[in-house]
Scaffold this motif. Sequence first.
Motif, mmCIF file in Angstrom:
data_model
loop_
_atom_site.group_PDB
_atom_site.id
_atom_site.type_symbol
_atom_site.label_atom_id
_atom_site.label_comp_id
_atom_site.label_asym_id
_atom_site.label_seq_id
_atom_site.Cartn_x
_atom_site.Cartn_y
_atom_site.Cartn_z
ATOM 1 N N CYS A 157 0.825 -1.206 0.000
ATOM 2 C CA CYS A 157 0.000 0.000 0.000
ATOM 3 C C CYS A 157 0.861 1.258 0.000
ATOM 4 N N LYS A 158 0.275 2.292 -0.550
ATOM 5 C CA LYS A 158 0.889 3.616 -0.509
ATOM 6 C C LYS A 158 -0.215 4.616 -0.210
ATOM 7 N N PHE A 159 -0.023 5.432 0.815
ATOM 8 C CA PHE A 159 -0.971 6.476 1.174
ATOM 9 C C PHE A 159 -0.253 7.815 1.090
ATOM 10 N N GLU A 160 -0.863 8.763 0.400
ATOM 11 C CA GLU A 160 -0.321 10.110 0.321
ATOM 12 C C GLU A 160 -1.321 11.068 0.934
ATOM 13 N N LYS A 171 -6.702 -9.192 6.891
ATOM 14 C CA LYS A 171 -6.972 -7.826 7.321
ATOM 15 C C LYS A 171 -5.687 -7.193 7.827
ATOM 16 N N LEU A 172 -5.526 -5.925 7.517
ATOM 17 C CA LEU A 172 -4.391 -5.151 7.991
ATOM 18 C C LEU A 172 -4.915 -3.892 8.652
ATOM 19 N N GLU A 173 -4.588 -3.711 9.923
ATOM 20 C CA GLU A 173 -4.965 -2.506 10.659
ATOM 21 C C GLU A 173 -3.764 -1.574 10.639
ATOM 22 N N ILE A 174 -3.959 -0.364 10.150
ATOM 23 C CA ILE A 174 -2.871 0.599 10.083
ATOM 24 C C ILE A 174 -3.010 1.552 11.264
ATOM 25 N N SER A 223 4.423 4.218 2.758
ATOM 26 C CA SER A 223 4.383 3.004 1.942
ATOM 27 C C SER A 223 4.762 1.822 2.818
ATOM 28 N N PHE A 224 4.138 0.690 2.544
ATOM 29 C CA PHE A 224 4.502 -0.507 3.285
ATOM 30 C C PHE A 224 4.127 -1.749 2.509
ATOM 31 N N SER A 225 4.763 -2.836 2.879
ATOM 32 C CA SER A 225 4.512 -4.138 2.285
ATOM 33 C C SER A 225 4.492 -5.143 3.431
ATOM 34 N N VAL A 226 3.391 -5.876 3.563
ATOM 35 C CA VAL A 226 3.245 -6.857 4.646
ATOM 36 C C VAL A 226 2.617 -8.141 4.114
ATOM 37 N N ARG A 227 2.772 -9.201 4.878
ATOM 38 C CA ARG A 227 2.106 -10.460 4.566
ATOM 39 C C ARG A 227 1.081 -10.732 5.653
ATOM 40 N N VAL A 254 -4.779 10.142 -0.808
ATOM 41 C CA VAL A 254 -4.780 9.381 -2.050
ATOM 42 C C VAL A 254 -4.160 8.038 -1.707
ATOM 43 N N SER A 255 -4.834 6.965 -2.057
ATOM 44 C CA SER A 255 -4.322 5.656 -1.663
ATOM 45 C C SER A 255 -4.294 4.699 -2.843
ATOM 46 N N SER A 256 -3.405 3.734 -2.732
ATOM 47 C CA SER A 256 -3.407 2.621 -3.667
ATOM 48 C C SER A 256 -2.902 1.403 -2.910
#
Length: 169
Positions: free
Chosen positions: A64-67, A92-95, A78-82, A110-112
Amino acid sequence: MSLNAPIFFIVSLFFIRSLPSQVEPAKPNSHITVMGMVYCDICSNNTFSRHSYFLPGAEVKIDCKFEAVSPKTTEQISFSVRRTTNRYGVYKLEIPAVDGIECARESAIVSSCEANLVWSSSNSCNVPGYRTTTDQIAIKSKQANLCIYSLNALNYRPSKRDISLCGGR
């Protein structure tokens, strides 16, 4: 008595008087959740049929990338998780809250996000079908500053199609 004490007192008084008379209520920190599901597509047609089932224990990689977009700043996370799916096939991922980001405000963020299949927990259903998704539905609550990004489902399929269940094609 030192000469600095009265000056400090006067400066402090001016500082206290310059504070707003009413304190603004604190805005709740943003709470962002990214989630999706993985299922076994028994009939190998990329749809969830009556013979399909959700896959617990499947591993998914989430990028994910959040701006944050505001007049004052542009910040990027930005982050990458399993993640592993639960017994209902949901990952599910709780940020955690990010100071200054109000995810629910219109065009504030803005997210992707992208999810990719990594590993199936089922020996009988381990051939990747839909292996990557970037399509998402965003649910936002301004009052709670809550944002849920629900990614489209991913699937595995068996190595051989069961004609007795799915018919021949």
